[in-house]
Enzyme design. Sequence first.
Site, short mmCIF file in Angstrom:
data_model
loop_
_atom_site.label_atom_id
_atom_site.label_comp_id
_atom_site.label_asym_id
_atom_site.label_seq_id
_atom_site.Cartn_x
_atom_site.Cartn_y
_atom_site.Cartn_z
N HIS A 1 -1.20 -1.27 -4.26
CA HIS A 1 -2.49 -0.91 -3.64
C HIS A 1 -2.50 0.60 -3.43
CE1 HIS A 1 -6.03 -1.68 -1.07
NE2 HIS A 1 -5.54 -0.75 -0.27
N MET B 1 -12.00 4.96 -0.40
CA MET B 1 -12.61 5.22 0.92
C MET B 1 -13.17 6.63 0.85
SD MET B 1 -9.56 3.50 3.10
CE MET B 1 -8.47 3.56 1.68
N GLY C 1 1.25 -2.07 4.14
CA GLY C 1 1.77 -0.70 4.02
C GLY C 1 3.00 -0.49 4.86
N SER C 2 2.79 -0.17 6.15
CA SER C 2 3.90 0.25 7.00
C SER C 2 4.99 -0.81 7.16
CB SER C 2 3.38 0.69 8.37
OG SER C 2 2.50 -0.27 8.90
N MET D 1 -11.17 -5.48 5.41
CA MET D 1 -10.37 -4.58 6.24
C MET D 1 -10.15 -5.24 7.60
SD MET D 1 -9.88 -1.75 4.49
CE MET D 1 -8.94 -1.05 5.83
N ASP E 1 -4.55 3.77 -1.95
CA ASP E 1 -5.60 4.14 -1.01
C ASP E 1 -6.09 5.56 -1.24
OD1 ASP E 1 -5.94 1.86 0.78
OD2 ASP E 1 -3.86 2.23 1.38
N HIS F 1 -8.37 1.50 -3.91
CA HIS F 1 -9.27 1.27 -2.77
C HIS F 1 -9.92 2.61 -2.44
CE1 HIS F 1 -9.51 0.09 1.81
NE2 HIS F 1 -10.69 0.26 1.25
N MET G 1 -8.56 8.48 0.11
CA MET G 1 -9.34 8.90 1.29
C MET G 1 -9.76 10.35 1.13
SD MET G 1 -7.00 7.22 4.25
CE MET G 1 -6.33 5.56 4.10
N ASP H 1 -6.53 -6.30 4.28
CA ASP H 1 -5.91 -4.98 4.29
C ASP H 1 -5.85 -4.42 5.71
OD1 ASP H 1 -5.03 -2.44 3.68
OD2 ASP H 1 -6.78 -1.86 2.50
N GLY H 2 -4.63 -4.26 6.22
CA GLY H 2 -4.46 -3.57 7.50
C GLY H 2 -3.76 -4.38 8.57
N GLY H 3 -2.66 -3.84 9.05
CA GLY H 3 -1.97 -4.44 10.20
C GLY H 3 -1.25 -5.74 9.92
N SER I 1 0.86 -1.19 0.00
CA SER I 1 0.00 0.00 0.00
C SER I 1 0.90 1.23 0.00
CB SER I 1 -0.87 0.00 1.25
OG SER I 1 -1.35 1.32 1.45
C1 DX5 Z 1 -6.06 1.73 5.67
C2 DX5 Z 1 -5.62 1.35 4.27
C3 DX5 Z 1 -4.53 0.31 4.22
C4 DX5 Z 1 -3.27 0.67 4.92
C5 DX5 Z 1 -2.52 -0.57 5.27
O1 DX5 Z 1 -7.22 2.49 5.59
O2 DX5 Z 1 -6.71 0.86 3.52
O3 DX5 Z 1 -4.27 -0.04 2.88
O4 DX5 Z 1 -2.46 1.50 4.19
O5 DX5 Z 1 -1.39 -0.17 5.96
P1 DX5 Z 1 -0.73 -1.00 7.15
O6 DX5 Z 1 -0.13 -2.22 6.55
O7 DX5 Z 1 0.28 -0.04 7.69
O8 DX5 Z 1 -1.82 -1.31 8.13
ZN ZN Z 2 -6.41 -0.01 1.49
#
Ligand code: DX5
Ligand code: ZN
Length: 228
Positions: free
Chosen positions: A34, A70, A199-200, A139, A36, A68, A38, A177-179, A9
């Site tokens: 990916h 949002m 992502g991170s 998510m 994102d 994605h 927002m 997606d996430g964590g 991401s």
């Molecule tokens: C959160 C995003 C994710 C996010 C994932 O709203 O949809 O794609 O970037 O990042 P990590 O891996 O850091 O949770």
């Molecule tokens: Zn995402």
Amino acid sequence: MKKFLIAPSILSADFARLGEDTQKVLDAGADMIHFDVMDNHFVQNLTMGSMILQSLRNYNICSQIDVHLMTKPVDNLIQQFAKSGANCISVHPESTDHLHRTLELIKEHGCKVGLCFNPSTPINFLDYVMDKLDVILLMSVDPGFGGQSFIESSLDKLRDIRNKIDNSVYDICLAVDGGIKLDNIANIALAGADIFIIGSAIFGSSNYVEIIKQFRTVLESVNYGLIH
Ligand code: DX5
Ligand code: ZN
């Protein structure tokens, strides 16, 4: 052998050098990107519009890019992102009053169709639209920010969605997606994910080749039954 896909991401990439950082993660072995989006309305954060996706295409990023959304509303943005080079567009059921029509719109614009589920969104939203979907995106954090902790109850929900797909006639990819980190990706794979949106954990690493290799090593161990 199950094909597991790693989708970094770019929410956690270096925005000042986005093209370069995106290419770097692809060169390091990522399967797709990916993206994102927002809007400070559907979620609190504000990120990237379709011009930025177009800039990545102009920079010669040729990989698959999954968008994605949002945002609320979504329909107008679907057209913009499809035109700018998205391969797949995923939307949340809460972001549109007419989900069926929105999913059709994504398909009409030549993109793969994804439906996202927030941690608290019931999966019965799937019941009448499964035939429209290429991807289900679960998510495992509340959307809005990178770097949050994986919500453990997502594993049960993931298994439920996996069963629903396996008991259907549809060929749908299941993304989480996430964590996602090195210490939980095995359990997420075992619960039924195909695509891992990270992502991170990737962009926070000083060595993209090494971190992606480490994720793949865990996924291979799952594939060989060494972790179960
Ligand atoms: C959160 C995003 C994710 C996010 C994932 O709203 O949809 O794609 O970037 O990042 P990590 O891996 O850091 O949770
Ligand atoms: Zn995402």
